[in-house]
Write a protein that holds these residues in place. Sequence first.
Motif, PDB file in Angstrom:
ATOM      1  N   MET A   1       7.471 -27.086  -6.458  1.00  0.00           N
ATOM      2  CA  MET A   1       7.037 -28.480  -6.483  1.00  0.00           C
ATOM      3  C   MET A   1       6.561 -28.902  -7.874  1.00  0.00           C
ATOM      4  O   MET A   1       6.883 -29.985  -8.352  1.00  0.00           O
ATOM      5  N   VAL A   2       5.781 -28.034  -8.517  1.00  0.00           N
ATOM      6  CA  VAL A   2       5.291 -28.336  -9.872  1.00  0.00           C
ATOM      7  C   VAL A   2       6.457 -28.439 -10.843  1.00  0.00           C
ATOM      8  O   VAL A   2       6.540 -29.380 -11.643  1.00  0.00           O
ATOM      9  N   ALA A   3       7.383 -27.477 -10.773  1.00  0.00           N
ATOM     10  CA  ALA A   3       8.544 -27.494 -11.667  1.00  0.00           C
ATOM     11  C   ALA A   3       9.383 -28.752 -11.430  1.00  0.00           C
ATOM     12  O   ALA A   3       9.828 -29.405 -12.388  1.00  0.00           O
ATOM     13  N   GLY A   4       9.580 -29.109 -10.155  1.00  0.00           N
ATOM     14  CA  GLY A   4      10.340 -30.312  -9.843  1.00  0.00           C
ATOM     15  C   GLY A   4       9.670 -31.574 -10.355  1.00  0.00           C
ATOM     16  O   GLY A   4      10.334 -32.494 -10.843  1.00  0.00           O
ATOM     17  N   SER A   5       8.354 -31.615 -10.284  1.00  0.00           N
ATOM     18  CA  SER A   5       7.615 -32.777 -10.792  1.00  0.00           C
ATOM     19  C   SER A   5       7.762 -32.911 -12.300  1.00  0.00           C
ATOM     20  O   SER A   5       7.964 -34.012 -12.818  1.00  0.00           O
ATOM     21  N   ILE A   6       7.679 -31.793 -12.984  1.00  0.00           N
ATOM     22  CA  ILE A   6       7.799 -31.814 -14.449  1.00  0.00           C
ATOM     23  C   ILE A   6       9.209 -32.234 -14.857  1.00  0.00           C
ATOM     24  O   ILE A   6       9.390 -33.114 -15.712  1.00  0.00           O
ATOM     25  N   VAL A   7      10.215 -31.630 -14.235  1.00  0.00           N
ATOM     26  CA  VAL A   7      11.605 -31.983 -14.561  1.00  0.00           C
ATOM     27  C   VAL A   7      11.869 -33.444 -14.219  1.00  0.00           C
ATOM     28  O   VAL A   7      12.492 -34.175 -15.002  1.00  0.00           O
ATOM     29  N   GLY A   8      11.396 -33.898 -13.065  1.00  0.00           N
ATOM     30  CA  GLY A   8      11.590 -35.293 -12.672  1.00  0.00           C
ATOM     31  C   GLY A   8      10.928 -36.269 -13.631  1.00  0.00           C
ATOM     32  O   GLY A   8      11.496 -37.305 -13.967  1.00  0.00           O
ATOM     33  N   ALA A   9       9.726 -35.932 -14.086  1.00  0.00           N
ATOM     34  CA  ALA A   9       9.031 -36.802 -15.044  1.00  0.00           C
ATOM     35  C   ALA A   9       9.778 -36.854 -16.368  1.00  0.00           C
ATOM     36  O   ALA A   9       9.921 -37.935 -16.966  1.00  0.00           O
TER      37      ALA A   9
ATOM     38  N   LEU B   1      13.074 -36.242 -16.892  1.00  0.00           N
ATOM     39  CA  LEU B   1      14.322 -36.984 -16.716  1.00  0.00           C
ATOM     40  C   LEU B   1      14.069 -38.477 -16.535  1.00  0.00           C
ATOM     41  O   LEU B   1      14.791 -39.303 -17.090  1.00  0.00           O
ATOM     42  N   GLY B   2      13.039 -38.810 -15.781  1.00  0.00           N
ATOM     43  CA  GLY B   2      12.690 -40.223 -15.602  1.00  0.00           C
ATOM     44  C   GLY B   2      12.326 -40.885 -16.917  1.00  0.00           C
ATOM     45  O   GLY B   2      12.721 -42.014 -17.192  1.00  0.00           O
ATOM     46  N   GLY B   3      11.585 -40.172 -17.752  1.00  0.00           N
ATOM     47  CA  GLY B   3      11.225 -40.698 -19.072  1.00  0.00           C
ATOM     48  C   GLY B   3      12.444 -40.915 -19.947  1.00  0.00           C
ATOM     49  O   GLY B   3      12.535 -41.911 -20.676  1.00  0.00           O
ATOM     50  N   LEU B   4      13.388 -39.997 -19.871  1.00  0.00           N
ATOM     51  CA  LEU B   4      14.616 -40.139 -20.658  1.00  0.00           C
ATOM     52  C   LEU B   4      15.480 -41.294 -20.151  1.00  0.00           C
ATOM     53  O   LEU B   4      16.139 -41.975 -20.936  1.00  0.00           O
ATOM     54  N   LEU B   5      15.483 -41.516 -18.849  1.00  0.00           N
ATOM     55  CA  LEU B   5      16.295 -42.594 -18.284  1.00  0.00           C
ATOM     56  C   LEU B   5      15.744 -43.979 -18.594  1.00  0.00           C
ATOM     57  O   LEU B   5      16.482 -44.963 -18.538  1.00  0.00           O
ATOM     58  N   LEU B   6      14.466 -44.067 -18.915  1.00  0.00           N
ATOM     59  CA  LEU B   6      13.866 -45.376 -19.186  1.00  0.00           C
ATOM     60  C   LEU B   6      14.581 -46.138 -20.297  1.00  0.00           C
ATOM     61  O   LEU B   6      14.711 -47.346 -20.238  1.00  0.00           O
ATOM     62  N   GLY B   7      15.039 -45.442 -21.306  1.00  0.00           N
ATOM     63  CA  GLY B   7      15.714 -46.118 -22.406  1.00  0.00           C
ATOM     64  C   GLY B   7      17.189 -46.347 -22.164  1.00  0.00           C
ATOM     65  O   GLY B   7      17.834 -47.110 -22.876  1.00  0.00           O
TER      66      GLY B   7
ATOM     67  N   PRO C   1      18.738 -49.600 -17.055  1.00  0.00           N
ATOM     68  CA  PRO C   1      17.882 -50.797 -17.003  1.00  0.00           C
ATOM     69  C   PRO C   1      16.853 -50.732 -15.872  1.00  0.00           C
ATOM     70  O   PRO C   1      17.066 -50.098 -14.839  1.00  0.00           O
ATOM     71  N   ASP C   2      15.736 -51.413 -16.078  1.00  0.00           N
ATOM     72  CA  ASP C   2      14.663 -51.465 -15.092  1.00  0.00           C
ATOM     73  C   ASP C   2      15.145 -51.999 -13.744  1.00  0.00           C
ATOM     74  O   ASP C   2      14.637 -51.600 -12.700  1.00  0.00           O
ATOM     75  N   LEU C   3      16.102 -52.904 -13.780  1.00  0.00           N
ATOM     76  CA  LEU C   3      16.614 -53.497 -12.540  1.00  0.00           C
ATOM     77  C   LEU C   3      17.303 -52.460 -11.656  1.00  0.00           C
ATOM     78  O   LEU C   3      17.491 -52.693 -10.460  1.00  0.00           O
ATOM     79  N   VAL C   4      17.668 -51.325 -12.215  1.00  0.00           N
ATOM     80  CA  VAL C   4      18.263 -50.231 -11.435  1.00  0.00           C
ATOM     81  C   VAL C   4      17.198 -49.203 -11.086  1.00  0.00           C
ATOM     82  O   VAL C   4      17.132 -48.718  -9.953  1.00  0.00           O
ATOM     83  N   LEU C   5      16.351 -48.844 -12.055  1.00  0.00           N
ATOM     84  CA  LEU C   5      15.363 -47.788 -11.848  1.00  0.00           C
ATOM     85  C   LEU C   5      14.303 -48.143 -10.804  1.00  0.00           C
ATOM     86  O   LEU C   5      13.954 -47.315  -9.958  1.00  0.00           O
ATOM     87  N   ILE C   6      13.796 -49.357 -10.852  1.00  0.00           N
ATOM     88  CA  ILE C   6      12.712 -49.735  -9.936  1.00  0.00           C
ATOM     89  C   ILE C   6      13.183 -49.738  -8.480  1.00  0.00           C
ATOM     90  O   ILE C   6      12.522 -49.148  -7.617  1.00  0.00           O
TER      91      ILE C   6
END
Length: 79
Positions: A37-45, A47-53, A56-61
Amino acid sequence: MAITRQSWPTMLVAFARYSRDNSFSVLRQNLRFATVMVAGSIVGALLGGLLLGVVPDLVLIPALAIILLISAVKIARHD
């Protein structure tokens, strides 16, 4: 990933409380699950940070909203 000063008292009280009633023993019993769970949270955070740029927000949200709804339904159905 800075922890704000306002968070420290809450975190300290929570850790003290959970330490007293042996709630952390559940983590020791399920160490593999907790580690995944911890590893998944770190990887997800990350990847999510990389996807922000990139995405578009209209897809991510809406995607995040769908993930949270699915999670809420699974938790509600859990016995």
